[in-house]
Design a protein around this motif. Sequence first.
Motif, PDB file in Angstrom:
ATOM      1  N   SER A  54      42.614  24.488  44.170  1.00  0.00           N
ATOM      2  CA  SER A  54      41.316  24.814  43.591  1.00  0.00           C
ATOM      3  C   SER A  54      40.325  23.704  43.919  1.00  0.00           C
ATOM      4  CB  SER A  54      41.416  25.006  42.075  1.00  0.00           C
ATOM      5  OG  SER A  54      41.771  23.794  41.451  1.00  0.00           O
ATOM      6  N   GLN A 109      28.879  37.074  41.530  1.00  0.00           N
ATOM      7  CA  GLN A 109      28.996  37.043  40.077  1.00  0.00           C
ATOM      8  C   GLN A 109      27.624  36.813  39.445  1.00  0.00           C
ATOM      9  OE1 GLN A 109      32.112  34.398  38.716  1.00  0.00           O
ATOM     10  NE2 GLN A 109      33.555  35.211  40.208  1.00  0.00           N
ATOM     11  N   PRO A 169      36.127  34.454  48.063  1.00  0.00           N
ATOM     12  CA  PRO A 169      37.313  33.832  47.471  1.00  0.00           C
ATOM     13  C   PRO A 169      37.326  34.037  45.952  1.00  0.00           C
ATOM     14  CG  PRO A 169      35.652  32.162  47.846  1.00  0.00           C
ATOM     15  CD  PRO A 169      35.111  33.459  48.411  1.00  0.00           C
ATOM     16  N   PRO A 170      38.469  33.873  45.330  1.00  0.00           N
ATOM     17  CA  PRO A 170      38.472  33.929  43.867  1.00  0.00           C
ATOM     18  C   PRO A 170      37.753  32.701  43.319  1.00  0.00           C
ATOM     19  CG  PRO A 170      40.645  33.317  44.694  1.00  0.00           C
ATOM     20  CD  PRO A 170      39.798  33.654  45.880  1.00  0.00           C
ATOM     21  N   TYR A 171      36.781  32.909  42.463  1.00  0.00           N
ATOM     22  CA  TYR A 171      36.054  31.789  41.868  1.00  0.00           C
ATOM     23  C   TYR A 171      35.528  32.210  40.518  1.00  0.00           C
ATOM     24  CZ  TYR A 171      31.526  33.928  43.034  1.00  0.00           C
ATOM     25  OH  TYR A 171      30.436  34.771  43.108  1.00  0.00           O
ATOM     26  N   GLU A 172      35.180  31.197  39.703  1.00  0.00           N
ATOM     27  CA  GLU A 172      34.583  31.475  38.403  1.00  0.00           C
ATOM     28  C   GLU A 172      33.602  30.367  38.052  1.00  0.00           C
ATOM     29  OE1 GLU A 172      37.189  31.279  35.001  1.00  0.00           O
ATOM     30  OE2 GLU A 172      38.475  29.827  36.004  1.00  0.00           O
TER      31      GLU A 172
END
Length: 182
Positions: A54, A109, A169-172
């Motif tokens: 990460s 997002q 990509p997976p992100y938050e």
Amino acid sequence: MADTAAAAQAGSGDTRRDFLYLAAGAMGAVGAGAVVWPLIASMNPSAEVLALASTEVDLGPVVEGQRITVTWRGNPVFIDHRTADQISEAEAVALDDLPDAETDEARVQKTEWLVVIGVCTHLGCVPLGQKTGQNRGEFGGWFCPCHGSHYDTSGRIRKGPAPLNLPVPPYEFTTDTTIVIG
């Protein structure tokens, strides 16, 4: 009485033999475990790989219209602080015009932030367009000069041989100005 003593000794021999079998089996299992454990442990990811799992990025210093590149799992990740014009342009595209149809809303997002892996989906090149003055292609996003793939301001393929959009990509968002990728 001699028969009783002989029977007792015969019984104790069987018990002793059973104990030796069990002890030898237990020692063999412990020895096998001592050999196999390091082998299995060596297959776990190294500390360097886990550190790349990460990436935290502070978006606070990135001004509107600016693009930055960070590294995640050895790949460049393009982060674009999009302008209102870029957002409206990306939202206005008809899905019928896209080889890999995907709405802009599905790729972000927060509308002002686009996060994509910066690897062309044709042959794995890194497209141009991150730095000021580089060719951004016909649609204002990214341009891969190797074979002429053009991406729009949402990272979607619009023209050229690339079959898919730039992957997200997976992100938050952990705060309003910080994201964690991975």
